[in-house]
Design a protein around this motif. Structure first.
Motif, short mmCIF file in Angstrom:
data_model
loop_
_atom_site.label_atom_id
_atom_site.label_comp_id
_atom_site.label_asym_id
_atom_site.label_seq_id
_atom_site.Cartn_x
_atom_site.Cartn_y
_atom_site.Cartn_z
N VAL A 108 32.51 28.80 27.62
CA VAL A 108 33.53 27.91 27.91
C VAL A 108 34.63 28.41 28.13
O VAL A 108 35.50 28.12 29.10
N VAL A 109 35.37 29.58 27.65
CA VAL A 109 36.63 30.32 27.90
C VAL A 109 36.53 30.67 29.35
O VAL A 109 37.43 30.44 30.18
N GLN A 115 38.46 28.09 36.43
CA GLN A 115 39.26 26.65 36.83
C GLN A 115 40.72 26.82 37.01
O GLN A 115 41.29 26.46 37.85
N GLN A 116 41.28 27.72 36.15
CA GLN A 116 42.64 27.77 36.01
C GLN A 116 43.18 28.55 37.15
O GLN A 116 44.09 28.26 37.92
N ILE A 120 45.82 27.00 39.76
CA ILE A 120 47.05 27.86 39.99
C ILE A 120 47.05 28.61 41.39
O ILE A 120 48.21 28.29 42.09
N GLY A 121 46.03 29.08 41.70
CA GLY A 121 46.11 29.61 43.13
C GLY A 121 47.40 30.83 43.39
O GLY A 121 47.66 31.51 42.37
N ILE A 131 46.12 35.67 33.79
CA ILE A 131 44.74 35.12 33.62
C ILE A 131 43.69 35.99 34.20
O ILE A 131 42.90 36.37 33.42
N SER A 132 44.13 36.51 35.23
CA SER A 132 43.21 37.53 36.02
C SER A 132 42.73 38.99 35.12
O SER A 132 41.77 39.30 34.97
#
Length: 177
Positions: A108-109, A115-116, A120-121, A131-132
């Motif tokens: 799920v994470v 998706q995030q 955000i791109g 996040i990356s």
């Protein structure tokens, strides 16, 4: 927040939810470590490593919240308490349940993180970098645990489904808190 681009506001909301989720993950591993001593001693080094990764992830998002002047997500303590209970119970159930829990949560994470990143791109490079920076270790947790769970039985699939649904629910609550 007039004058602040909506993409930056959205990135801040995502960072808050991710911070709370990482706190929950730290507590899952803390609960599993507490009870794995009884039922899954062989997993203790792996659980300690995963917990250290999650502590670092939480720190990344905490620094990003501080930089943005944002408070914690209101679901932070819910994630921690729920995570510890989940970890404690799956730890008591043994190695297969620990692996099933990790696979379910990380599946799920990872989907949400990907998706995030698409959402955000390039609009918020700092959020994208934060996040990356954790995706690889989250994938490692998933893959190592999936390997431990190669021959999942019915109970493992049920545990995984329940935990996936609970994880989705906690994320949903966090996005609205």
């Amino acid at each position: 927040m007039s004058g602040v681009p909506s993409s930056v506001v959205e990135a801040g909301r995502i960072i808050k939810v991710n911070h709370a989720g990482e706190h929950g993950a730290v507590k899952i591993y803390a609960g599993q470590i507490a009870t794995a001593r009884l039922r899954a001693r062989g997993l203790l080094p792996q659980l300690a490593e995963f917990k250290a990764h999650e502590e670092r992830h939480r720190s990344i998002f905490d620094k990003e919240l501080t930089r943005r002047g944002l408070p914690r997500c209101r679901s932070y303590w819910l994630c921690g308490a729920g995570g510890y209970v989940l970890g404690f119970v799956t730890g008591l159930m043994g190695a297969r349940s620990i692996a099933a829990a990790t696979v379910a949560v990380e599946r799920v994470v990872l989907r949400h993180l990907r998706q995030q990143l698409l959402q955000i791109g390039f609009a918020d490079p700092e959020a994208t970098a934060a996040i990356s920076s954790i995706v690889g270790e989250e994938q490692l947790h998933h893959d190592q645990s999936a390997n431990d769970l190669r021959h999942a039985g019915m109970i493992d699939r049920v545990i995984g489904s329940v935990i996936s649904a609970a994880t989705e629910s906690v994320i949903w609550i966090g996005t609205r808190a």
